[in-house]
Design a protein around this motif. Structure first.
Motif, PDB file in Angstrom:
ATOM      1  N   LEU A 174       1.786  -2.358   6.827  1.00 36.18           N
ATOM      2  CA  LEU A 174       0.504  -2.033   6.227  1.00 36.18           C
ATOM      3  C   LEU A 174       0.607  -0.725   5.433  1.00 36.18           C
ATOM      4  N   GLU A 175       1.246   0.281   6.035  1.00 34.86           N
ATOM      5  CA  GLU A 175       1.375   1.559   5.338  1.00 34.86           C
ATOM      6  C   GLU A 175       2.199   1.405   4.056  1.00 34.86           C
ATOM      7  N   LEU A 176       3.246   0.562   4.109  1.00 34.33           N
ATOM      8  CA  LEU A 176       4.052   0.315   2.910  1.00 34.33           C
ATOM      9  C   LEU A 176       3.206  -0.355   1.829  1.00 34.33           C
ATOM     10  N   MET A 177       2.369  -1.309   2.196  1.00 35.27           N
ATOM     11  CA  MET A 177       1.482  -1.946   1.220  1.00 35.27           C
ATOM     12  C   MET A 177       0.575  -0.908   0.566  1.00 35.27           C
ATOM     13  N   ASN A 178       0.030  -0.016   1.380  1.00 32.95           N
ATOM     14  CA  ASN A 178      -0.857   1.015   0.854  1.00 32.95           C
ATOM     15  C   ASN A 178      -0.112   1.979  -0.067  1.00 32.95           C
ATOM     16  N   MET A 179       1.113   2.336   0.306  1.00 36.84           N
ATOM     17  CA  MET A 179       1.899   3.247  -0.529  1.00 36.84           C
ATOM     18  C   MET A 179       2.259   2.599  -1.863  1.00 36.84           C
ATOM     19  N   VAL A 180       2.618   1.318  -1.838  1.00 37.41           N
ATOM     20  CA  VAL A 180       2.955   0.623  -3.084  1.00 37.41           C
ATOM     21  C   VAL A 180       1.730   0.564  -3.994  1.00 37.41           C
ATOM     22  N   ARG A 181       0.579   0.236  -3.431  1.00 33.64           N
ATOM     23  CA  ARG A 181      -0.643   0.189  -4.244  1.00 33.64           C
ATOM     24  C   ARG A 181      -0.958   1.557  -4.825  1.00 33.64           C
ATOM     25  N   THR A 182      -0.810   2.602  -4.008  1.00 33.91           N
ATOM     26  CA  THR A 182      -1.080   3.961  -4.468  1.00 33.91           C
ATOM     27  C   THR A 182      -0.117   4.352  -5.587  1.00 33.91           C
ATOM     28  N   ALA A 183       1.161   4.044  -5.414  1.00 34.09           N
ATOM     29  CA  ALA A 183       2.157   4.372  -6.438  1.00 34.09           C
ATOM     30  C   ALA A 183       1.871   3.626  -7.740  1.00 34.09           C
ATOM     31  N   ALA A 184       1.467   2.374  -7.633  1.00 33.32           N
ATOM     32  CA  ALA A 184       1.179   1.584  -8.829  1.00 33.32           C
ATOM     33  C   ALA A 184      -0.025   2.144  -9.595  1.00 33.32           C
ATOM     34  N   ALA A 185      -0.971   2.733  -8.873  1.00 31.46           N
ATOM     35  CA  ALA A 185      -2.178   3.272  -9.514  1.00 31.46           C
ATOM     36  C   ALA A 185      -1.983   4.696 -10.032  1.00 31.46           C
ATOM     37  N   TYR A 186      -0.907   5.354  -9.625  1.00 29.50           N
ATOM     38  CA  TYR A 186      -0.683   6.753  -9.995  1.00 29.50           C
ATOM     39  C   TYR A 186      -0.039   6.825 -11.372  1.00 29.50           C
ATOM     40  N   ASP A 187      -0.676   7.538 -12.304  1.00 30.85           N
ATOM     41  CA  ASP A 187      -0.132   7.615 -13.659  1.00 30.85           C
ATOM     42  C   ASP A 187       0.009   9.052 -14.160  1.00 30.85           C
ATOM     43  N   GLN A 188       0.100  10.007 -13.233  1.00 30.52           N
ATOM     44  CA  GLN A 188       0.187  11.411 -13.626  1.00 30.52           C
ATOM     45  C   GLN A 188       1.609  11.956 -13.545  1.00 30.52           C
ATOM     46  N   GLY A 189       2.591  11.097 -13.376  1.00 30.02           N
ATOM     47  CA  GLY A 189       3.971  11.529 -13.295  1.00 30.02           C
ATOM     48  C   GLY A 189       4.728  10.638 -12.330  1.00 30.02           C
ATOM     49  N   PRO A 190       5.984  10.992 -12.060  1.00 29.20           N
ATOM     50  CA  PRO A 190       6.783  10.160 -11.156  1.00 29.20           C
ATOM     51  C   PRO A 190       6.283  10.265  -9.721  1.00 29.20           C
ATOM     52  N   ILE A 191       6.530   9.227  -8.965  1.00 33.91           N
ATOM     53  CA  ILE A 191       6.178   9.186  -7.547  1.00 33.91           C
ATOM     54  C   ILE A 191       7.267   8.385  -6.853  1.00 33.91           C
ATOM     55  N   SER A 192       7.603   8.762  -5.636  1.00 28.03           N
ATOM     56  CA  SER A 192       8.611   8.010  -4.883  1.00 28.03           C
ATOM     57  C   SER A 192       8.206   7.962  -3.425  1.00 28.03           C
ATOM     58  N   PHE A 193       8.722   6.982  -2.729  1.00 25.71           N
ATOM     59  CA  PHE A 193       8.520   6.890  -1.295  1.00 25.71           C
ATOM     60  C   PHE A 193       9.719   6.202  -0.685  1.00 25.71           C
ATOM     61  N   ARG A 194       9.950   6.486   0.590  1.00 28.28           N
ATOM     62  CA  ARG A 194      11.046   5.871   1.332  1.00 28.28           C
ATOM     63  C   ARG A 194      10.463   4.879   2.313  1.00 28.28           C
ATOM     64  N   TYR A 195      11.209   3.849   2.576  1.00 30.59           N
ATOM     65  CA  TYR A 195      10.797   2.895   3.593  1.00 30.59           C
ATOM     66  C   TYR A 195      12.053   2.367   4.282  1.00 30.59           C
TER      67      TYR A 195
END
Length: 124
Positions: free
Chosen positions: A1-22
């Motif tokens: 669930l947290e990974l789904m939320n992080m992917v959605r958040t990253a897809a909506a973020y347009d102010q620069g690069p974003i990364s996450f680990r899973y």
């Protein structure tokens, strides 16, 4: 669930690069919704509220933190479990609150030199 939320958040973020680990493999068995939710960048969350010990987890170690909280509770130590969610930006309000309201604050991560725990210590 947290990974789904992080992917959605990253897809909506347009102010620069974003990364996450899973992690590889399977996560904790949860029923997943059809779509993830947006997460406020830089804000953690409290999973369990206590008063003596605060466990501030980052990454894949949250299940171990919850298990540790159960053991501490059995020993009479009321324990908060918090999920930092983000290493950068650090949720300074959450860290400050945990440090001020608990006798002990422990960071839990996979153990990188100069990693999350070092950032929390530097902030404090």
């Amino acid at each position: 669930l947290e990974l789904m939320n992080m992917v959605r958040t990253a897809a909506a973020y347009d102010q620069g690069p974003i990364s996450f680990r899973y992690p590889r493999g399977e996560g904790v068995g949860l029923k997943l919704p059809g779509r993830g939710e947006l997460i406020e960048i830089g804000k953690g969350r409290i999973l369990r509220e206590g008063s003596k010990v605060a466990l501030l987890g980052f990454g894949t170690r949250l299940q171990e933190a919850l298990a540790a909280a159960d053991e501490l509770a059995a020993a009479g130590l009321s324990t908060t479990v918090a999920d930092a969610r983000f290493a950068k930006p650090l949720d300074e309000d959450l860290v400050r609150r945990l440090a001020l309201e608990h006798e002990v604050l422990v960071t839990i991560e996979e153990g990188a030199a100069g990693g999350f725990g070092a950032q929390v210590l530097q902030f404090l």
